[in-house]
Design a protein around this motif. Structure first.
Motif, PDB file in Angstrom:
ATOM      1  N   TRP A  64       6.478   7.610 -18.671  1.00 52.12           N
ATOM      2  CA  TRP A  64       6.124   8.565 -17.604  1.00 52.12           C
ATOM      3  C   TRP A  64       6.914   9.858 -17.760  1.00 52.12           C
ATOM      4  N   VAL A  65       8.200   9.760 -18.074  1.00 50.17           N
ATOM      5  CA  VAL A  65       9.011  10.963 -18.285  1.00 50.17           C
ATOM      6  C   VAL A  65       8.422  11.784 -19.427  1.00 50.17           C
ATOM      7  N   SER A  86      -4.873  12.507  -9.048  1.00 52.47           N
ATOM      8  CA  SER A  86      -5.390  12.205  -7.712  1.00 52.47           C
ATOM      9  C   SER A  86      -5.629  10.699  -7.632  1.00 52.47           C
ATOM     10  N   PHE A  87      -5.625  10.171  -6.400  1.00 51.67           N
ATOM     11  CA  PHE A  87      -5.835   8.735  -6.232  1.00 51.67           C
ATOM     12  C   PHE A  87      -6.536   8.459  -4.912  1.00 51.67           C
ATOM     13  N   LYS A  88      -7.200   7.288  -4.874  1.00 53.01           N
ATOM     14  CA  LYS A  88      -7.925   6.869  -3.669  1.00 53.01           C
ATOM     15  C   LYS A  88      -8.127   5.353  -3.723  1.00 53.01           C
ATOM     16  N   ASN A  89      -8.602   4.824  -2.623  1.00 54.98           N
ATOM     17  CA  ASN A  89      -8.939   3.393  -2.532  1.00 54.98           C
ATOM     18  C   ASN A  89      -7.752   2.485  -2.822  1.00 54.98           C
ATOM     19  N   VAL A 149       0.847  -1.199   0.000  1.00 59.47           N
ATOM     20  CA  VAL A 149       0.000   0.000   0.000  1.00 59.47           C
ATOM     21  C   VAL A 149       0.881   1.247   0.000  1.00 59.47           C
ATOM     22  N   ALA A 150       1.915   1.244   0.837  1.00 65.44           N
ATOM     23  CA  ALA A 150       2.833   2.396   0.898  1.00 65.44           C
ATOM     24  C   ALA A 150       3.546   2.608  -0.436  1.00 65.44           C
ATOM     25  N   LEU A 151       3.893   1.526  -1.122  1.00 66.14           N
ATOM     26  CA  LEU A 151       4.560   1.635  -2.417  1.00 66.14           C
ATOM     27  C   LEU A 151       3.632   2.255  -3.466  1.00 66.14           C
ATOM     28  N   ILE A 152       2.394   1.822  -3.491  1.00 67.76           N
ATOM     29  CA  ILE A 152       1.420   2.412  -4.422  1.00 67.76           C
ATOM     30  C   ILE A 152       1.230   3.893  -4.106  1.00 67.76           C
ATOM     31  N   GLU A 153       1.099   4.219  -2.825  1.00 68.09           N
ATOM     32  CA  GLU A 153       0.942   5.625  -2.430  1.00 68.09           C
ATOM     33  C   GLU A 153       2.173   6.444  -2.819  1.00 68.09           C
ATOM     34  N   LYS A 154       3.356   5.869  -2.650  1.00 69.09           N
ATOM     35  CA  LYS A 154       4.599   6.555  -3.049  1.00 69.09           C
ATOM     36  C   LYS A 154       4.597   6.831  -4.551  1.00 69.09           C
ATOM     37  N   PHE A 155       4.198   5.826  -5.342  1.00 67.56           N
ATOM     38  CA  PHE A 155       4.165   5.963  -6.792  1.00 67.56           C
ATOM     39  C   PHE A 155       3.229   7.096  -7.217  1.00 67.56           C
ATOM     40  N   TYR A 156       2.007   7.118  -6.692  1.00 67.80           N
ATOM     41  CA  TYR A 156       1.029   8.121  -7.121  1.00 67.80           C
ATOM     42  C   TYR A 156       1.278   9.494  -6.513  1.00 67.80           C
ATOM     43  N   THR A 157       1.896   9.538  -5.342  1.00 66.69           N
ATOM     44  CA  THR A 157       2.306  10.834  -4.796  1.00 66.69           C
ATOM     45  C   THR A 157       3.389  11.428  -5.696  1.00 66.69           C
ATOM     46  N   ALA A 158       4.349  10.599  -6.094  1.00 65.77           N
ATOM     47  CA  ALA A 158       5.392  11.061  -7.018  1.00 65.77           C
ATOM     48  C   ALA A 158       4.780  11.494  -8.345  1.00 65.77           C
ATOM     49  N   PHE A 159       3.817  10.735  -8.841  1.00 67.27           N
ATOM     50  CA  PHE A 159       3.125  11.071 -10.085  1.00 67.27           C
ATOM     51  C   PHE A 159       2.472  12.444  -9.960  1.00 67.27           C
ATOM     52  N   SER A 160       1.771  12.682  -8.868  1.00 76.56           N
ATOM     53  CA  SER A 160       1.091  13.968  -8.677  1.00 76.56           C
ATOM     54  C   SER A 160       2.091  15.120  -8.552  1.00 76.56           C
ATOM     55  N   GLN A 161       3.324  14.799  -8.156  1.00 76.27           N
ATOM     56  CA  GLN A 161       4.376  15.811  -8.036  1.00 76.27           C
ATOM     57  C   GLN A 161       5.273  15.864  -9.277  1.00 76.27           C
ATOM     58  N   LYS A 162       4.879  15.121 -10.311  1.00 74.75           N
ATOM     59  CA  LYS A 162       5.612  15.072 -11.585  1.00 74.75           C
ATOM     60  C   LYS A 162       7.055  14.591 -11.397  1.00 74.75           C
ATOM     61  N   ASP A 163       7.227  13.585 -10.545  1.00 77.71           N
ATOM     62  CA  ASP A 163       8.534  13.042 -10.200  1.00 77.71           C
ATOM     63  C   ASP A 163       8.693  11.650 -10.818  1.00 77.71           C
ATOM     64  N   ALA A 164       9.044  11.610 -12.095  1.00 79.85           N
ATOM     65  CA  ALA A 164       9.162  10.346 -12.817  1.00 79.85           C
ATOM     66  C   ALA A 164      10.295   9.480 -12.274  1.00 79.85           C
ATOM     67  N   LYS A 165      11.322  10.088 -11.717  1.00 82.93           N
ATOM     68  CA  LYS A 165      12.444   9.314 -11.169  1.00 82.93           C
ATOM     69  C   LYS A 165      11.994   8.462  -9.987  1.00 82.93           C
ATOM     70  N   THR A 166      11.209   9.028  -9.090  1.00 86.04           N
ATOM     71  CA  THR A 166      10.698   8.265  -7.950  1.00 86.04           C
ATOM     72  C   THR A 166       9.705   7.209  -8.421  1.00 86.04           C
ATOM     73  N   MET A 167       8.892   7.530  -9.416  1.00 89.51           N
ATOM     74  CA  MET A 167       7.971   6.546  -9.980  1.00 89.51           C
ATOM     75  C   MET A 167       8.751   5.341 -10.499  1.00 89.51           C
ATOM     76  N   ALA A 168       9.811   5.592 -11.252  1.00 93.64           N
ATOM     77  CA  ALA A 168      10.619   4.509 -11.823  1.00 93.64           C
ATOM     78  C   ALA A 168      11.257   3.659 -10.724  1.00 93.64           C
ATOM     79  N   ALA A 169      11.628   4.281  -9.609  1.00101.76           N
ATOM     80  CA  ALA A 169      12.247   3.544  -8.505  1.00101.76           C
ATOM     81  C   ALA A 169      11.267   2.576  -7.842  1.00101.76           C
ATOM     82  N   GLU A 178      -7.175   9.259 -11.034  1.00104.00           N
ATOM     83  CA  GLU A 178      -7.740  10.136 -12.056  1.00104.00           C
ATOM     84  C   GLU A 178      -6.664  11.073 -12.580  1.00104.00           C
ATOM     85  N   ALA A 179      -6.772  11.374 -13.848  1.00106.35           N
ATOM     86  CA  ALA A 179      -5.885  12.330 -14.494  1.00106.35           C
ATOM     87  C   ALA A 179      -6.737  13.387 -15.189  1.00106.35           C
TER      88      ALA A 179
END
Length: 158
Positions: free
Chosen positions: A52-53, A65-68, A7-27, A81-82
């Protein structure tokens, strides 16, 4: 414990996405990643990270944004959602996506985004999406265009 980590990994991915941080998404992705969505089709790790980049560098107005967020054993998911302007037509898109994940070694090894292609095509393409968005022809054409854009991006930047 593994469920919380996923769950934390998914949240990390989408938080990075919302912050336009493709490097963290890739990690967050495993090297053996298999990604799939209706627009880009099936991509490997290198292609998905480049996608993503490309998407984030070309869309300064994107809102994510993300939920559930959920996880069960080696699987998980999220509703996201995008909102953005589709660059090719300048039309507003509000895409609602259901993502499913598989995990390996604490990373995402499978990522599949599901959305209503016909609904997306009507928003992004206007009348041509209304008339042809339900057809395999337009779906294949969009995938071919996405593949071409990604190949060009990778040739220039990767």
């Amino acid at each position: 414990m593994q469920i919380k980590a996923h769950v934390a990994l998914i949240e990390k991915f989408y938080t990075a996405f919302s912050q336009k941080d493709a490097k963290t998404m890739a990690a967050c992705y495993h090297q053996d990643l298999a990604f799939e969505d209706p627009a880009f089709g099936v991509l490997n790790h290198r292609q998905a990270c480049a996608m993503w980049v490309m998407l984030l560098s070309g869309s300064s107005d994107i809102e994510i944004s993300f939920k559930n967020v959920w996880s069960e054993n080696e699987f998980g998911g999220v509703d996201w959602e995008a909102k953005y302007l589709f660059s090719k037509t300048g039309r507003k898109v509000h895409n609602v996506i259901d993502a499913k994940f598989e995990f390996k070694d604490g990373l995402i090894v499978g990522h599949r985004d599901h959305f209503d292609f016909y609904k997306w095509s009507r928003m992004a393409l206007g009348m041509s999406g209304v008339l042809l968005g339900w057809t395999g022809f337009l779906h294949r054409k969009v995938q071919a265009q996405c593949a071409q854009l990604l190949s060009k991006h990778m040739a220039e930047h990767c």
